[in-house]
Design an enzyme around this catalytic site. Structure first.
Site, PDB file in Angstrom:
ATOM      1  N   CYS A 193      11.296   0.847 -19.025  1.00 40.96           N
ATOM      2  CA  CYS A 193      11.648   1.921 -19.568  1.00 40.96           C
ATOM      3  C   CYS A 193      12.833   2.761 -18.566  1.00 40.96           C
ATOM      4  CB  CYS A 193      10.591   3.058 -19.836  1.00 40.96           C
ATOM      5  SG  CYS A 193       9.613   2.356 -21.155  1.00 40.96           S
ATOM      6  N   HIS A 252      13.116  10.390 -20.510  1.00 41.35           N
ATOM      7  CA  HIS A 252      12.797   9.218 -20.940  1.00 41.35           C
ATOM      8  C   HIS A 252      12.032   9.500 -22.341  1.00 41.35           C
ATOM      9  CE1 HIS A 252      11.439   5.214 -22.307  1.00 41.35           C
ATOM     10  NE2 HIS A 252      10.153   5.345 -21.855  1.00 41.35           N
ATOM     11  N   ASN A 305       9.845   5.040 -29.015  1.00 40.81           N
ATOM     12  CA  ASN A 305      10.424   4.717 -27.607  1.00 40.81           C
ATOM     13  C   ASN A 305      11.178   3.537 -27.616  1.00 40.81           C
ATOM     14  OD1 ASN A 305      10.603   3.810 -24.990  1.00 40.81           O
ATOM     15  ND2 ASN A 305       8.317   4.042 -24.384  1.00 40.81           N
TER      16      ASN A 305
END
Ligand code: UT7
Length: 328
Positions: A115, A255, A285
């Site tokens: 990520c 994020h 995500n």
């Protein structure tokens, strides 16, 4: 004369096909209510066309961006692609992207930092520009997470989606662009979020497939605990060491893993909710895609000179924050 690496264009792409929380209720023992309240996610986009891969998500983001800015792909000198769901184990997905967009003069490589991949790639690309040697660097974050998500595992399948974003980096001599960053890695956290098989430790075999080890494994609670502290701390530290305050930071670009992690980060920085960019409800995500997709979605709200803090936490563990002055 100091060269800064400025973002001069942004692109984003998600596939058309949508997987809602209601759809997931039919696949696993979960509810729309649980997913919304625990994560903030309402739906995610899934690339379900046969023969399409992560590079296609990236190309979907890049080509409209280049054409909007009237940039010939032959002008691109370097392509850096952040991904953990590359088209192949090797060669690099950045190479496939370069081929598909006709960037024949670029050299290219991938960065795998889960990520945090886009932030690591942005930091790397910025150094290329600051060196003075390169004038046009393409930084991409793209992941087809649906390729490695187990749709029988309610701990992970509700979280991830497919998507890509990209930025063009060019030199700026007026002080706009990447100003500072703090990046971290702690490899001892690797066991809490990983794809267990398929690498040299556990090469693919019938047994690894049987044991579902090619899917994302996450110990959510542990990752959450580390994410909530580290993403908040590093964002605060970058803000502080650059003399920024909650008033002078214009935007937090976090994020998009969990709304509660984003809220904790904003709170630690003392930021008003109106400054915090959120699109997790639409995409879930998308791993390396979240930060550039966020820049793409909110581009029209940025003004030249705005102070942006990009921050992230992900598998590895990897985390960090980056301060940039918006250049247009
Ligand atoms: O982007 C890379 C970094 N990743 C992250 O930052 C993700 C970090 N982790 C998270 O976002 C959260 O930990 C999750 C969203 C994955 C899970 O949320 P949580 O609040 O930590 O839930 P939990 O794992 O503590 O589970 C709480 C309860 C459990 O039931 P019991 O033991 O309390 O009876 C789970 O079994 O919720 C249950 N549960 C679910 N229930 C309905 C877990 N997943 C689900 C589900 N639907 N999908």
């Amino acid at each position: 004369m100091c060269i800064h690496a400025a973002i001069t264009a942004v692109g984003g792409y998600v596939p058309d096909n949508i997987l809602t929380n209601k759809d997931l209720e039919k696949l696993v023992d979960t509810t729309d209510e649980w997913i919304r309240t625990r994560t903030g996610i309402e739906e995610r986009h899934i690339l379900n066309e046969k023969g399409k891969a992560t590079s296609d998500l990236a190309v979907g983001a890049i080509l409209p961006m280049l054409s909007k800015k009237n940039i010939d792909p032959l002008e691109i000198e370097v392509i850096i692609c952040a991904t953990v769901t590359g088209d192949y184990v090797f060669p690099a997905t950045a190479n496939v992207i370069g081929d598909k967009i006709g960037a024949k003069n670029a050299w290219s490589f991938d960065i795998g930092a889960a990520c945090s991949g886009f932030l690591y790639a942005l930091e790397t690309g910025a150094r290329f520009i600051e060196s003075g040697k390169y004038k046009k660097v393409l930084v991409v974050g793209a992941d087809k997470m649906s390729a490695i998500v187990d749709y029988t595992d309610r701990n992970t399948c509700i979280i991830f989606g497919d998507g890509a974003g990209c930025v063009l980096l060019e030199p700026n001599l007026d002080g706009y662009g990447v100003i500072d960053s703090m990046l971290h890695t702690d490899g001892s956290g690797r066991e809490f979020l990983q794809q267990r098989a398929g690498g040299s430790l556990l090469p693919p075999s019938a047994a690894t497939v049987e044991a579902r080890q090619h899917y994302v494994y996450q110990e959510g609670k542990t990752v959450f605990k580390f994410a909530v502290t580290n993403m908040a701390d590093v964002s605060y530290e970058v803000m502080n060491r650059n003399g920024l305050t909650s008033d002078t930071v214009n935007w937090l670009v976090p994020h998009q893993a969990n709304l509660r992690i984003i809220d904790a980060t904003a709170e630690r920085m003392g930021l008003d909710k109106s400054k915090v960019l959120i699109n997790i409800q639409k995409y879930g995500n998308t791993t390396a895609g979240t930060l550039p997709l966020c820049l793409f979605d909110f581009e029209s709200q940025f003004k030249k000179g705005d102070n942006l803090i990009l921050s992230t936490f992900g598998g590895g563990f990897t985390w960090g924050a980056l301060y940039l002055k918006w250049a247009y």
